[in-house]
Design an enzyme around this catalytic site. Structure first.
Site, PDB file in Angstrom:
ATOM      1  N   ALA A 142     -12.493  -8.141 -12.718  1.00  0.00           N
ATOM      2  CA  ALA A 142     -13.962  -7.987 -12.583  1.00  0.00           C
ATOM      3  C   ALA A 142     -13.984  -6.522 -12.134  1.00  0.00           C
ATOM      4  O   ALA A 142     -13.182  -6.239 -11.254  1.00  0.00           O
ATOM      5  CB  ALA A 142     -14.548  -8.767 -11.412  1.00  0.00           C
ATOM      6  N   GLY A 158      -0.073  -1.114   3.938  1.00  0.00           N
ATOM      7  CA  GLY A 158       0.408  -1.236   2.505  1.00  0.00           C
ATOM      8  C   GLY A 158       1.525  -1.987   2.022  1.00  0.00           C
ATOM      9  O   GLY A 158       1.559  -3.083   2.521  1.00  0.00           O
ATOM     10  N   LYS A 187      -7.553  -2.066  11.067  1.00  0.00           N
ATOM     11  CA  LYS A 187      -6.208  -2.627  11.179  1.00  0.00           C
ATOM     12  C   LYS A 187      -5.731  -2.841  12.638  1.00  0.00           C
ATOM     13  O   LYS A 187      -5.035  -4.011  12.592  1.00  0.00           O
ATOM     14  CB  LYS A 187      -5.282  -1.527  10.385  1.00  0.00           C
ATOM     15  CG  LYS A 187      -5.586  -1.199   9.004  1.00  0.00           C
ATOM     16  CD  LYS A 187      -4.900  -0.087   8.715  1.00  0.00           C
ATOM     17  CE  LYS A 187      -5.193   0.304   7.055  1.00  0.00           C
ATOM     18  NZ  LYS A 187      -4.540   1.500   6.604  1.00  0.00           N
ATOM     19  N   GLY A 195      -1.430   3.587  -1.324  1.00  0.00           N
ATOM     20  CA  GLY A 195      -0.968   3.919  -2.761  1.00  0.00           C
ATOM     21  C   GLY A 195      -1.011   2.778  -3.634  1.00  0.00           C
ATOM     22  O   GLY A 195      -0.783   1.750  -3.035  1.00  0.00           O
TER      23      GLY A 195
END
Length: 429
Positions: free
Chosen positions: A45, A135, A206, A305
């Site tokens: 989507a 990450g 976080k 990233g």
């Protein structure tokens, strides 16, 4: 091996989503071997289908995310759209349809994580989100599983690569904040609108997730004290260097000494060069965990990233697919402790206070008396005169935030104090 593939719906195909799609399609055989069944990307989507998306098969693109999630044959939904809505509604719809969810959405999890966990548990499915914090660094699963039998007392970390890059450049090159931000933007480390990063919102989300898992209690972004780095100056960086320190934006989650409460905060702080976090450079992340039995642990690696974050997403995908095959679910939300979040004014730490004062006799004694009046003990003082003015730098011993705030208010009222130029906490000692 089961021959019917597990079907996966991917919501979002930006930097992270396109890497997820690429890895899923190019390593399909390896994923199947690790899971015990083939995994098929059933649809992707997107908001704007015309954009180039290397690695994403064009025939799988759709703009109807709701229809994709509600197909009825989807086993796992991967959500890398971000934001609160429509992500929340789509995740809840996935649960209703019996699909497990892998998400990288720290803002949503920090706000509504408890509700989403409850919905997943009610539906008998998984909610995994390793990619939401730091990450590629394996962090949430070690906290939730490897340290499940231990007592975590503190989590201290650099969890935003953009701000770490900016502060690192200010330290290594002497650049001001604006110059360092400009370089970060040019290199792609900072978004066109960097507010979420530089004002600490990303790190605060976080921190809420980390505190909730580490202390087995409900912590939301609203419980996290937050300061960004926009007020950090080259003078602050230079002053830190004189102290043998470096400035970092830290996420700090702590259990009170009596075990009755927790705190979660995000703010710039000076840490000594001897601390392991001081050597974290560029856009890297690192998190320091202190547990009673395990002692001190450090997790380090690329915190953002496309490929690094996709690595964490795929790790969760393998886990939830294995659970699907076994008719089981992984660890859910553990909030049995229900510890209250302590207010920032009760937090105890050290402080670096920079003052612009009149360069005349008696000023230092006057300033010192204000600190003493509020019970804030002074560790060191540095003074440098210049043309009738003086820069006075005071580093304190440990004191509450409330005591320091009262001290600063009184200092600002002194005729001899022209400005309280900077206040920064000192951590890691």
């Amino acid at each position: 091996m089961r021959t019917r593939p597990l079907k996966v719906a991917l919501l979002g195909c930006g930097v992270v989503g396109s890497e997820v799609a690429r890895i899923m399609t190019t390593t399909a055989d390896d994923l199947a071997a690790r899971i015990g069944a083939p995994v098929e990307l059933a649809g992707i989507a997107v908001r704007r289908p015309g954009r180039p998306r290397p690695g994403a098969p064009e025939h799988l693109l759709t703009t109807d995310a709701e229809a994709l999630v509600g197909r009825g044959d989807i086993d796992v939904v991967i959500e890398v759209v971000g934001g609160i809505e429509p992500s929340k509604s789509l995740i809840l719809k996935a649960f209703e349809g019996g699909a497990s969810v892998v998400s990288a959405n720290k803002a949503l999890l920090a706000k509504d994580g408890a509700e989403l966990h409850a919905a997943a548990a009610a539906a008998g499915v998984d909610l995994y989100y390793e990619a939401a914090v730091a990450g590629a660094i394996p962090l949430l699963r070690p906290l939730r599983e490897s340290l499940a039998g231990d007592k975590v007392n503190r989590v201290l970390g650099i969890v935003n690569g953009t701000t770490n890059f900016i502060l690192d450049k200010m330290d290594s090159t002497g650049a001001g904040y604006s110059e360092a931000l400009e370089e970060a933007t040019a290199l792609g480390y900072a978004e066109a609108d960097p507010t979420a990063d530089v004002e600490g919102f990303d790190a605060a989300a976080k921190a809420a997730i980390l505190a909730g898992i580490a202390f087995h209690t409900k912590v939301t972004a609203a419980d996290v004290y937050r300061e960004g780095i926009t007020e950090v100056t080259a003078a602050d960086i230079a002053s830190a260097r004189q102290m043998g320190c470096v400035v970092k934006l830290l996420a700090i989650c702590e259990r009170a000494a009596d075990g009755a409460s927790v705190t979660a905060r995000v703010h710039p702080a000076m840490i000594p060069l001897s601390h392991p976090l001081a050597s974290v450079r560029e856009a890297y992340n690192a998190v320091f965990v202190e547990a009673e039995a395990a002692g001190r642990l450090m997790f380090y690696g690329p915190g953002a990233g496309g490929a690094p974050t996709a690595s964490a997403v795929l790790g969760d995908l393998v886990a939830v697919c294995r659970n699907k095959l076994n008719g089981a679910t992984g660890p859910g939300d553990s909030v049995y402790a229900q510890l209250p979040a302590k207010a920032m004014d009760q937090v105890v730490t050290r402080y670096h206070v920079s003052l612009d004062v009149d360069d005349r006799a008696g000023v230092l004694a006057q300033v010192a008396s204000v600190f003493a009046e509020h019970g804030v003990s002074i560790d060191t003082v540095r003074q440098q005169g210049r043309d009738g003015d003086a820069a006075l730098v005071v580093v304190t011993h440990r004191a509450t935030d409330a005591a320091l705030s009262a001290t600063v208010d009184k200092l600002r009222a002194l005729d001899s104090v022209r400005d309280v130029a900077s206040i920064m906490r000192v951590e890691g000692e």
